[in-house]
Write an enzyme that holds these catalytic residues in place. Sequence first.
Site, short mmCIF file in Angstrom:
data_model
loop_
_atom_site.label_atom_id
_atom_site.label_comp_id
_atom_site.label_asym_id
_atom_site.label_seq_id
_atom_site.Cartn_x
_atom_site.Cartn_y
_atom_site.Cartn_z
N THR A 26 0.83 -1.22 0.00
CA THR A 26 0.00 0.00 0.00
C THR A 26 0.86 1.27 0.00
OG1 THR A 26 -1.73 -1.15 1.20
CG2 THR A 26 -1.75 1.24 1.37
N ASP A 69 1.89 -6.72 -4.09
CA ASP A 69 1.16 -6.82 -2.82
C ASP A 69 1.89 -7.90 -2.02
OD1 ASP A 69 -2.07 -6.41 -1.83
OD2 ASP A 69 -0.92 -8.08 -0.97
N SER A 70 2.06 -7.70 -0.75
CA SER A 70 2.91 -8.64 -0.01
C SER A 70 2.27 -10.02 0.16
CB SER A 70 3.33 -8.06 1.33
OG SER A 70 2.28 -8.08 2.25
N SER A 71 1.00 -10.17 -0.17
CA SER A 71 0.41 -11.52 -0.16
C SER A 71 1.05 -12.38 -1.24
CB SER A 71 -1.09 -11.45 -0.38
OG SER A 71 -1.68 -10.75 0.68
N THR A 101 2.22 -4.59 4.40
CA THR A 101 2.18 -4.98 5.81
C THR A 101 1.70 -6.42 6.02
OG1 THR A 101 -0.03 -4.02 5.97
CG2 THR A 101 1.81 -2.62 6.65
N ASP A 102 0.94 -6.96 5.05
CA ASP A 102 0.30 -8.26 5.29
C ASP A 102 1.30 -9.37 5.66
OD1 ASP A 102 -2.08 -7.04 4.78
OD2 ASP A 102 -2.41 -7.95 2.82
N GLN A 287 -1.15 -20.53 20.07
CA GLN A 287 -2.02 -19.60 19.34
C GLN A 287 -2.11 -18.25 20.05
OE1 GLN A 287 -5.87 -21.45 18.64
NE2 GLN A 287 -4.92 -23.27 17.77
N CYS A 288 -1.69 -18.19 21.33
CA CYS A 288 -1.72 -16.92 22.05
C CYS A 288 -0.57 -16.04 21.57
CB CYS A 288 -1.50 -17.13 23.56
SG CYS A 288 -2.77 -18.11 24.33
N1 ASP Z 1 -2.22 -5.79 0.93
C1 ASP Z 1 -1.16 -4.85 1.24
C2 ASP Z 1 0.15 -5.62 1.30
O1 ASP Z 1 0.47 -6.23 2.26
C3 ASP Z 1 -1.43 -4.16 2.52
C4 ASP Z 1 -0.38 -3.17 2.93
O2 ASP Z 1 0.58 -2.88 2.27
O3 ASP Z 1 -0.53 -2.62 4.02
O4 ASP Z 1 0.86 -5.61 0.35
#
Ligand code: ASP
Length: 350
Positions: A26, A69-71, A101-102, A287-288
Amino acid sequence: MKKININTATPARPQSKVMIVYTGGTFGMAHDANGVLVPFDFSLILEHLPTLRNLSLDLTILSFDHPIDSSNIQPEHWQQIASLIYENHETQDGFVVLHGTDTMAFTASALSFMLQGLKKPVVFTGAQLPISETRSDARENLITALEIAAAKKNGKAIVPEVCIYFDDELLRGNRSKKVESMHFDAFKSENYPPLAKAGVKIDYNEALVYHSQTELKLLNKIDASIAVLKLFPGIQAEVVTSIFANPSLKAVVLETFGAGNAPTATWFIRLLKEAIERGIIVLNISQCPGGMVVQGKYETSKELQQIGVLSGGDMTTEAAVTKLMVLLGEFGNDGAKKMIAQSLAGELSE
Ligand code: ASP
C-alpha cells in the site's frame, strides 16, 4: 530491479548512506490519471516527501520491476532482498525495506535468520494508507525508518538487527505480528519490548538491542516443505491425517492452545507420534500472541513432550515458519531439529 540514486543533501555532502529496497504494498500507491491506485514512480519520492532533504542522506533506491502486494511475496523474494543486503552490507550504513504490511513480519523474520552476523540496521516499514493520501502514515514511517537506519553511536549502528518500524514503535522483526488491518498501529510484539519509541526524539532502548558476535554470513537456502496446523475444538482425524500424508512434508508448526496444549484423543497423539517416527519435525507454537509454550505444565501437553514434539517456547508462528524453512534448507532435518530451539537472532527467550 530499477536503481536510482538521490543525494538528499545536495549540494552539501551527505552524512550517511542508506539503501531503500521498494517491494510494493500500500505504501507506494498513487492515483493515476484515471483515479486508479497504481504503484508510484519512486524517482519522484522527493516530490512526495520534500522533508527528506533534512536528513542529509545518500540514498540508493532499488525497486522491484513490478512492485507487489505482499500476499504474493515468496521465499524467492526473501532470497533476493537478503542477497542485496549481504552484497551492500559493507558500503551502506543501513537499509530500509518498504514492504506490504500483510506478510511483513514473515519477511522480516526470514531475513533475521538468513543474515546471520548482521552489523547494520535493516528497518522494514510500509503504510496503512498510500503515500498519495493526505492522512497517510507512509511519510512519517519512511522518514523515521531512514533516521533509524542511519543512526550511529561511536561510529557503530545503534540497532544492527532486522526490525519493523511502524506507528511510532521500533520492534524486533522476528518478534512482530500484524495485528490490525484498519488502524495505524498494525504491529505488535507481545513477547519482547519495543527497541525504540519515536516521539519528540527517538528513544532507543539500547540494552534490548541484539548485537551479533559472529561474522556476516548469508544463509540463502530455503526449504518450504512445511505446514502449519492450527488446532480448534472439533478438528477431525481426516484433516490431520491428510496433512501428515503429504510425502514431501518435513516439518509442521502445530498451533496449540494456551501454554502449548492439545487434545489428548488417542487418534491425535498416534498421528503425531507416527509422523515424528518418520522424521517429521513437529514444533509446538501457541495460538496466544503473548506468553509461551511450556510442555508438561498441563496434562494436555505432557504426552506431546513424551512423543517428541519440540517446544517453540515464545516464538511467533512467523518466526517458527521462516526459521524452519531456513534451517531445513541450510542444515537438513537433523540440523533443523538441533537448532530450532536455540535463539539465532533474538527470536526466542532462552
Ligand atoms: N495488501 C497490502 C500488502 O500487504 C497491505 C499493505 O501494504 O498494508 O501488500
